[in-house]
Scaffold this active site. Structure first.
Site, PDB file in Angstrom:
ATOM      1  N   SER A  58       0.820  -1.216   0.000  1.00  0.00           N
ATOM      2  CA  SER A  58       0.000   0.000   0.000  1.00  0.00           C
ATOM      3  C   SER A  58       0.853   1.265   0.000  1.00  0.00           C
ATOM      4  O   SER A  58       0.325   2.369   0.029  1.00  0.00           O
ATOM      5  CB  SER A  58      -0.932   0.000   1.212  1.00  0.00           C
ATOM      6  OG  SER A  58      -0.201  -0.210   2.407  1.00  0.00           O
TER       7      SER A  58
ATOM      8  N   ASN B  11      -2.099  -2.435  12.992  1.00  0.00           N
ATOM      9  CA  ASN B  11      -3.550  -2.259  12.951  1.00  0.00           C
ATOM     10  C   ASN B  11      -4.004  -0.995  13.672  1.00  0.00           C
ATOM     11  O   ASN B  11      -4.817  -0.232  13.159  1.00  0.00           O
ATOM     12  CB  ASN B  11      -4.258  -3.476  13.554  1.00  0.00           C
ATOM     13  CG  ASN B  11      -4.005  -4.726  12.735  1.00  0.00           C
ATOM     14  OD1 ASN B  11      -3.438  -4.651  11.641  1.00  0.00           O
ATOM     15  ND2 ASN B  11      -4.422  -5.874  13.233  1.00  0.00           N
TER      16      ASN B  11
ATOM     17  N   THR C 271     -40.582  26.647  -9.659  1.00  0.00           N
ATOM     18  CA  THR C 271     -40.876  25.294  -9.184  1.00  0.00           C
ATOM     19  C   THR C 271     -41.144  24.492 -10.457  1.00  0.00           C
ATOM     20  O   THR C 271     -41.668  25.049 -11.432  1.00  0.00           O
ATOM     21  CB  THR C 271     -42.114  25.225  -8.258  1.00  0.00           C
ATOM     22  OG1 THR C 271     -43.257  25.622  -9.009  1.00  0.00           O
ATOM     23  CG2 THR C 271     -41.973  26.121  -7.032  1.00  0.00           C
ATOM     24  N   HIS C 272     -40.759  23.245 -10.477  1.00  0.00           N
ATOM     25  CA  HIS C 272     -40.874  22.400 -11.684  1.00  0.00           C
ATOM     26  C   HIS C 272     -40.154  23.038 -12.886  1.00  0.00           C
ATOM     27  O   HIS C 272     -40.550  22.839 -14.027  1.00  0.00           O
ATOM     28  CB  HIS C 272     -42.333  22.139 -12.061  1.00  0.00           C
ATOM     29  CG  HIS C 272     -43.198  21.730 -10.916  1.00  0.00           C
ATOM     30  ND1 HIS C 272     -43.398  20.421 -10.566  1.00  0.00           N
ATOM     31  CD2 HIS C 272     -43.893  22.470 -10.022  1.00  0.00           C
ATOM     32  CE1 HIS C 272     -44.198  20.365  -9.506  1.00  0.00           C
ATOM     33  NE2 HIS C 272     -44.505  21.602  -9.153  1.00  0.00           N
TER      34      HIS C 272
ATOM     35  N   SER D 249     -14.900  25.876 -28.195  1.00  0.00           N
ATOM     36  CA  SER D 249     -15.120  24.650 -28.953  1.00  0.00           C
ATOM     37  C   SER D 249     -14.085  24.592 -30.064  1.00  0.00           C
ATOM     38  O   SER D 249     -13.687  25.621 -30.615  1.00  0.00           O
ATOM     39  CB  SER D 249     -16.528  24.665 -29.540  1.00  0.00           C
ATOM     40  OG  SER D 249     -16.593  23.838 -30.676  1.00  0.00           O
TER      41      SER D 249
ATOM     42  N   LYS E 177     -18.811  29.373 -29.652  1.00  0.00           N
ATOM     43  CA  LYS E 177     -19.090  28.730 -28.362  1.00  0.00           C
ATOM     44  C   LYS E 177     -18.164  29.182 -27.237  1.00  0.00           C
ATOM     45  O   LYS E 177     -16.974  29.372 -27.406  1.00  0.00           O
ATOM     46  CB  LYS E 177     -18.937  27.201 -28.507  1.00  0.00           C
ATOM     47  CG  LYS E 177     -20.043  26.551 -29.302  1.00  0.00           C
ATOM     48  CD  LYS E 177     -21.298  26.306 -28.497  1.00  0.00           C
ATOM     49  CE  LYS E 177     -21.153  25.116 -27.581  1.00  0.00           C
ATOM     50  NZ  LYS E 177     -21.543  23.867 -28.149  1.00  0.00           N
TER      51      LYS E 177
ATOM     52  N   ASN F  31     -18.049  27.549 -23.494  1.00  0.00           N
ATOM     53  CA  ASN F  31     -18.705  26.485 -22.723  1.00  0.00           C
ATOM     54  C   ASN F  31     -18.429  26.576 -21.221  1.00  0.00           C
ATOM     55  O   ASN F  31     -17.323  26.904 -20.814  1.00  0.00           O
ATOM     56  CB  ASN F  31     -18.235  25.121 -23.228  1.00  0.00           C
ATOM     57  CG  ASN F  31     -18.626  24.884 -24.671  1.00  0.00           C
ATOM     58  OD1 ASN F  31     -19.665  25.369 -25.117  1.00  0.00           O
ATOM     59  ND2 ASN F  31     -17.798  24.176 -25.407  1.00  0.00           N
TER      60      ASN F  31
ATOM     61  N   GLU G  10     -19.685  22.162 -15.470  1.00  0.00           N
ATOM     62  CA  GLU G  10     -20.070  20.801 -15.896  1.00  0.00           C
ATOM     63  C   GLU G  10     -19.186  19.742 -15.239  1.00  0.00           C
ATOM     64  O   GLU G  10     -19.653  18.675 -14.849  1.00  0.00           O
ATOM     65  CB  GLU G  10     -19.979  20.687 -17.423  1.00  0.00           C
ATOM     66  CG  GLU G  10     -21.057  21.475 -18.132  1.00  0.00           C
ATOM     67  CD  GLU G  10     -20.831  21.518 -19.635  1.00  0.00           C
ATOM     68  OE1 GLU G  10     -21.680  21.014 -20.376  1.00  0.00           O
ATOM     69  OE2 GLU G  10     -19.807  22.064 -20.073  1.00  0.00           O
TER      70      GLU G  10
ATOM     71  N   TYR H 165      -9.532  -6.355  12.647  1.00  0.00           N
ATOM     72  CA  TYR H 165      -8.941  -5.881  11.396  1.00  0.00           C
ATOM     73  C   TYR H 165      -8.958  -6.971  10.327  1.00  0.00           C
ATOM     74  O   TYR H 165      -8.712  -8.143  10.601  1.00  0.00           O
ATOM     75  CB  TYR H 165      -7.489  -5.415  11.623  1.00  0.00           C
ATOM     76  CG  TYR H 165      -6.814  -4.971  10.335  1.00  0.00           C
ATOM     77  CD1 TYR H 165      -7.020  -3.694   9.835  1.00  0.00           C
ATOM     78  CD2 TYR H 165      -6.029  -5.850   9.590  1.00  0.00           C
ATOM     79  CE1 TYR H 165      -6.443  -3.288   8.638  1.00  0.00           C
ATOM     80  CE2 TYR H 165      -5.448  -5.453   8.392  1.00  0.00           C
ATOM     81  CZ  TYR H 165      -5.651  -4.167   7.921  1.00  0.00           C
ATOM     82  OH  TYR H 165      -5.091  -3.778   6.736  1.00  0.00           O
TER      83      TYR H 165
ATOM     84  N   GLN I 114      -7.735  -2.085   3.876  1.00  0.00           N
ATOM     85  CA  GLN I 114      -6.730  -1.290   3.165  1.00  0.00           C
ATOM     86  C   GLN I 114      -7.377  -0.551   1.985  1.00  0.00           C
ATOM     87  O   GLN I 114      -6.871   0.468   1.531  1.00  0.00           O
ATOM     88  CB  GLN I 114      -5.606  -2.218   2.679  1.00  0.00           C
ATOM     89  CG  GLN I 114      -4.506  -1.525   1.930  1.00  0.00           C
ATOM     90  CD  GLN I 114      -3.279  -2.407   1.783  1.00  0.00           C
ATOM     91  OE1 GLN I 114      -2.583  -2.699   2.749  1.00  0.00           O
ATOM     92  NE2 GLN I 114      -3.018  -2.861   0.571  1.00  0.00           N
TER      93      GLN I 114
ATOM     94  N   LYS J 202      -8.516   3.503   1.434  1.00  0.00           N
ATOM     95  CA  LYS J 202      -7.659   4.672   1.217  1.00  0.00           C
ATOM     96  C   LYS J 202      -7.758   5.335  -0.154  1.00  0.00           C
ATOM     97  O   LYS J 202      -8.079   6.534  -0.250  1.00  0.00           O
ATOM     98  CB  LYS J 202      -6.206   4.309   1.493  1.00  0.00           C
ATOM     99  CG  LYS J 202      -6.010   3.965   2.956  1.00  0.00           C
ATOM    100  CD  LYS J 202      -4.627   3.560   3.294  1.00  0.00           C
ATOM    101  CE  LYS J 202      -4.626   2.977   4.699  1.00  0.00           C
ATOM    102  NZ  LYS J 202      -5.485   1.740   4.811  1.00  0.00           N
TER     103      LYS J 202
HETATM  104  N1  ARG Z   1      -1.479  -1.332   4.867  1.00  0.00           N
HETATM  105  C1  ARG Z   1      -2.364  -1.785   5.875  1.00  0.00           C
HETATM  106  C2  ARG Z   1      -3.719  -1.055   5.716  1.00  0.00           C
HETATM  107  O1  ARG Z   1      -3.742  -0.091   5.085  1.00  0.00           O
HETATM  108  C3  ARG Z   1      -1.801  -1.516   7.220  1.00  0.00           C
HETATM  109  C4  ARG Z   1      -2.265  -2.460   8.278  1.00  0.00           C
HETATM  110  C5  ARG Z   1      -1.656  -3.794   8.054  1.00  0.00           C
HETATM  111  N2  ARG Z   1      -2.028  -4.713   9.070  1.00  0.00           N
HETATM  112  C6  ARG Z   1      -1.909  -6.028   8.909  1.00  0.00           C
HETATM  113  N3  ARG Z   1      -2.263  -6.769   9.882  1.00  0.00           N
HETATM  114  N4  ARG Z   1      -1.493  -6.524   7.790  1.00  0.00           N
HETATM  115  O2  ARG Z   1      -4.735  -1.491   6.229  1.00  0.00           O
END
Ligand code: ARG
Length: 459
Positions: free
Chosen positions: A23, A110, A155-156, A277, A283, A285, A290, A317, A322, A325
């Site tokens: 990660s 964890n 409205t509408h 455009s 144009k 835009n 948007e 956990y 993971q 993220k």
């Molecule tokens: N990279 C892991 C995560 O984002 C960190 C925690 C890892 N913990 C484990 N027991 N492998 O969740």
């Protein structure tokens, strides 16, 4: 048969597994928070006599060096490390030797990752809030300038009753103000420190979790170690709050796109926020509006993804987490970018007051007021509604407005009408006399503006 390619395959699988599992590519985003958490952790360990003062100093010095080197670009994130936690620890040990290996005493990745993500979200939440505040300041500026700019309220998507531009912007002010309120609520609820929960069941070291919490500006330590490492509720709440911000921005953008169109011409988006455009020279835009509208979908996507990831997970956990993220980071960058760009776009936008006013005058937006006039002269509302309906039909046929009818024509439908009807249904009266609290009337609007001004000063 496997022997034919077994050796090579095993090696290749290993690197695939490493990459799939790693990660660092994305959790490097919270290196600052990771180091901050580690410094608090060792400070607490030393206070509790679990590490010596000297070990603490060595570790903190090493961590600060790592932070500085990441920031000045001399320490690069390299692929052999699985995540930001192993990256920092490996470099620490390389730099300070034995003491570095003690950093992780009484801690698991964890509770470490639970902490890092919380710290990161808390910082981003504060930043999102200050961007929203800037947007509100900009909205209030426009509101103050346009308490007398008449426009049709819809409205509408049909012209309904006349309002002012200040009133219309005031509606969005309320929405973004609620958004700030939501962020505020989340911050209070999430502000508990998970560090010290260990892998899932705490530790036998005499940790002072309240002290660590205090060092990291949390209100208290979390109450259950299993929950501490598996809670992502705050993330779901945050993504839900930013999804709502995007929904508000998207609605506003939709209106601006309409208003900027040739059919409405209520506003003109500045050249710096428009694009041309490649084929049609005429144009200009509203791409930025948007795109903000379009990006709303991907923020909702992040919320849906995390809800789905979490729904089947047993305590505590699991590696699935993971996945909390990448989409979250993307959503945060998207929302912050959208709020900033949107603020810039509306602060440079031109308002065509005359066109708005002309539009407010058409479409019988004063029909309710004509009915109210009759009611004030003793006609039951339902009858008044019918009478004005007849007037509208008459006007449509002649292609005129209610105000253009002569008194004889009006009296022919109802003898109740007198000369003062013209004043009663003038645009000025229709808007400025609507002084119910929260309405577009001048007095009501001034009150709200003063309240919002005080709110911005105190928040
Ligand atoms: N990279 C892991 C995560 O984002 C960190 C925690 C890892 N913990 C484990 N027991 N492998 O969740």
């Amino acid at each position: 048969m496997a022997k034919l390619w077994g050796g090579r395959f095993t090696k290749e699988t290993d690197s695939l597994v490493h990459n799939f599992n790693a990660s660092l590519g994305f959790d490097q985003k919270f290196y600052k928070q990771d180091i901050r958490g580690s410094i608090a952790h060792v400070t607490m360990l030393a206070k509790q006599g679990i590490l010596t003062e000297q070990e603490k100093e060595q570790i903190i010095g090493g961590l600060q060096g790592i932070l500085a080197d990441i920031e000045n670009g001399t320490l690069i994130f390299t692929e052999e490390h699985e995540d930001i936690h192993s990256f920092v620890e490996a470099h620490l040990t390389e730099r300070i030797g034995e003491a570095g290996k003690k950093l992780h005493t009484g801690r698991s990745r964890n509770d470490q990752v639970a902490l890092d993500m919380k710290l990161y979200i808390r910082d981003e939440l504060d930043e999102t809030d200050s961007l929203l505040k800037k947007l509100l300041e900009e909205l209030l500026k426009t509101m103050k300038e346009h308490t007398g700019t008449y426009m049709p309220g819809f409205t509408h998507l049909q012209k309904a009753q006349p309002i002012t531009l200040a009133h219309h912007f005031g509606a969005y002010f309320e929405m973004f103000k609620r958004d700030r309120g939501r962020l505020h609520d989340i911050r209070i609820r999430m502000n508990e420190c998970p560090l010290g929960a260990g892998a899932l069941a705490g530790t036998t070291y005499p940790l002072d979790r309240e002290y660590t919490a205090q060092l990291l500006d949390f209100d208290r330590a979390t109450g259950n170690s299993l929950d501490s490492v598996s809670d992502r509720d705050y993330l779901i709440e945050f993504l839900s709050a930013v999804s709502t911000i995007m929904m508000h921005l998207s609605r506003f953008c939709e209106e601006i796109i309409l208003w900027n169109s040739n059919e409405y011409q209520f506003v003109e988006i500045d050249d710096s926020y428009s694009t041309g455009s490649s084929i049609m020279p005429q144009k200009k835009n509203p791409d930025i509006a948007e795109l903000v509208r379009g990006k709303t979908g991907r923020v909702y996507g992040a919320l849906t993804a995390i809800l789905t990831t979490m729904k089947g997970l047993p305590l505590a956990y699991n590696k699935d987490m993971q996945e909390d993220k990448e989409l979250t980071f993307d959503a945060i960058d998207t929302v912050k970018g959208c709020i900033s760009l949107f603020t810039g776009m509306i602060s440079s936008m031109k308002f065509h007051k005359e066109t708005m006013e002309k539009s407010a005058k058409g479409g019988f937006t004063n029909a309710t007021d004509a009915a109210d006039y009759l009611v004030k002269h003793g006609v039951p509302f339902r009858d008044a509604h019918g009478i004005v309906g007849q007037l509208v039909l008459f006007c449509i046929e002649k292609n005129i407005a209610l105000d253009d009818m002569t008194l004889e024509e009006l009296k022919a439908v109802s003898p109740v009408f007198e000369e003062d009807i013209y004043e009663a249904i003038s645009l000025k009266t229709c808007v400025e006399k609507r002084n119910t609290a929260g309405g577009p009337g001048t007095e009501a609007m001034q009150k709200v503006i003063a309240q919002q001004e005080a709110y911005l000063k105190n928040s």
